[in-house]
Design a protein around this motif. Sequence first.
Motif, short mmCIF file in Angstrom:
data_model
loop_
_atom_site.label_atom_id
_atom_site.label_comp_id
_atom_site.label_asym_id
_atom_site.label_seq_id
_atom_site.Cartn_x
_atom_site.Cartn_y
_atom_site.Cartn_z
N ILE A 1 4.90 6.32 9.09
CA ILE A 1 4.93 7.63 9.74
C ILE A 1 3.63 8.35 9.39
N VAL A 2 2.84 8.66 10.41
CA VAL A 2 1.57 9.36 10.20
C VAL A 2 1.76 10.81 10.62
N LEU A 3 1.60 11.71 9.67
CA LEU A 3 1.76 13.14 9.92
C LEU A 3 0.44 13.73 10.40
N GLU A 4 0.51 14.61 11.40
CA GLU A 4 -0.70 15.20 11.98
C GLU A 4 -0.55 16.70 12.10
N CYS A 5 -1.66 17.34 12.47
CA CYS A 5 -1.59 18.74 12.87
C CYS A 5 -0.77 18.81 14.16
N PRO A 6 -0.17 19.97 14.43
CA PRO A 6 0.48 20.11 15.74
C PRO A 6 -0.54 19.87 16.85
N TYR A 7 -0.09 19.40 18.00
CA TYR A 7 -1.04 19.24 19.09
C TYR A 7 -0.46 19.68 20.42
N SER A 8 -1.37 19.96 21.35
CA SER A 8 -1.06 20.48 22.69
C SER A 8 -0.27 21.78 22.61
N VAL B 1 4.61 23.89 22.31
CA VAL B 1 3.92 22.89 21.51
C VAL B 1 4.52 21.54 21.88
N SER B 2 3.69 20.59 22.29
CA SER B 2 4.24 19.29 22.71
C SER B 2 4.69 18.45 21.52
N SER B 3 4.09 18.66 20.33
CA SER B 3 4.50 17.91 19.14
C SER B 3 4.09 18.67 17.90
N ASN B 4 4.96 18.63 16.88
CA ASN B 4 4.60 19.26 15.61
C ASN B 4 3.83 18.29 14.71
N GLY B 5 3.54 17.09 15.21
CA GLY B 5 2.76 16.11 14.47
C GLY B 5 3.54 15.41 13.38
N GLY B 6 4.87 15.55 13.39
CA GLY B 6 5.70 14.91 12.39
C GLY B 6 5.94 15.74 11.15
N THR C 1 -7.32 3.34 7.76
CA THR C 1 -7.26 4.80 7.84
C THR C 1 -6.18 5.17 8.84
N ALA C 2 -5.20 5.93 8.38
CA ALA C 2 -4.04 6.26 9.20
C ALA C 2 -4.41 7.20 10.34
N ASP C 3 -3.93 6.87 11.54
CA ASP C 3 -3.95 7.77 12.68
C ASP C 3 -2.69 7.51 13.48
N ARG C 4 -2.51 8.22 14.59
CA ARG C 4 -1.25 8.11 15.31
C ARG C 4 -0.97 6.71 15.84
N ASN C 5 -2.00 5.86 15.96
CA ASN C 5 -1.78 4.49 16.41
C ASN C 5 -0.99 3.66 15.40
N TRP C 6 -0.93 4.12 14.16
CA TRP C 6 -0.20 3.39 13.12
C TRP C 6 1.27 3.80 13.06
N ASN C 7 1.68 4.83 13.80
CA ASN C 7 3.09 5.20 13.83
C ASN C 7 3.91 4.04 14.35
N GLY C 8 5.00 3.73 13.68
CA GLY C 8 5.86 2.62 14.09
C GLY C 8 6.14 1.73 12.91
N ASN C 9 6.09 0.43 13.12
CA ASN C 9 6.37 -0.52 12.04
C ASN C 9 5.14 -1.37 11.75
N LEU C 10 4.92 -1.61 10.47
CA LEU C 10 3.90 -2.54 10.02
C LEU C 10 4.64 -3.77 9.49
N SER C 11 4.39 -4.91 10.12
CA SER C 11 5.08 -6.15 9.75
C SER C 11 4.13 -7.06 9.00
N LYS D 1 9.03 2.60 3.17
CA LYS D 1 8.48 3.47 4.20
C LYS D 1 7.17 4.06 3.71
N ILE D 2 6.18 4.13 4.60
CA ILE D 2 4.88 4.75 4.30
C ILE D 2 4.80 6.05 5.10
N VAL D 3 4.64 7.18 4.41
CA VAL D 3 4.47 8.48 5.07
C VAL D 3 3.14 9.05 4.59
N VAL D 4 2.19 9.22 5.51
CA VAL D 4 0.86 9.67 5.14
C VAL D 4 0.33 10.68 6.15
#
Length: 197
Positions: A89-96, A116-121, A62-72, A1-4
């Motif tokens: 898993i790409v961790l972010e600042c909270p948003y919305s 808050v719609s998401s804590n960004g992980g 460069t990790a962003d939310r588009n990379w959340n999911g699986n890398l095959s 697992k990659i968590v960044v």
Amino acid sequence: KIVVANGTSVTFNVIACSNPPVTDIRLSRSSDGLFFSSSSSSLNRPLGTAMMSPNHVQYTFTADRNWNGNLSSSARGLADCGTLIVPVIVLECPYSVNAICIAMCPGTRLQIQWTVSSNGGSDIKNYTIRWGRNPDSSSWNNMTTLSVSDDDSLTQQGGNYTLTGLERGVPYFIEVIATNDIGSTKSDVICNATITV
């Protein structure tokens, strides 16, 4: 697992079986199907770069939310070398962060409620309430910080707080800031209210 954290540079190495020789190493992300293929003449590289040698690809993105999911990753030659799936898993600042202000009458109090719609992980650690008497937040010096772990009314999805000791007939402008280990996000809109009674 990659968590960044969002914005972090990630290097992913694929070393394929060496016998028989590999003719193609392919990386793809599950969020949108974008892929990189070492055998393609027109490479589709989703915001990344690759260094290639026989049976080896070093892919950097460069990790962003588009990379959340699986890398095959898969390798093929005269024989199929198999597929490796790595959760990303790409961790972010909270948003919305959305806040509303409600004047509490009678009295000199304002109730602030926010979601808050998401804590960004990454768990939200605290909320900061900032306020002032004009719309320009750069001049505000009133602030209080609330710890999520110390207050049962605060959750990862939002909370509420009451400002007291305010003046009647004066407009107050308020923003809420949510903070996790990655960073902070201000409320989308500055709310305002005036105590009239």
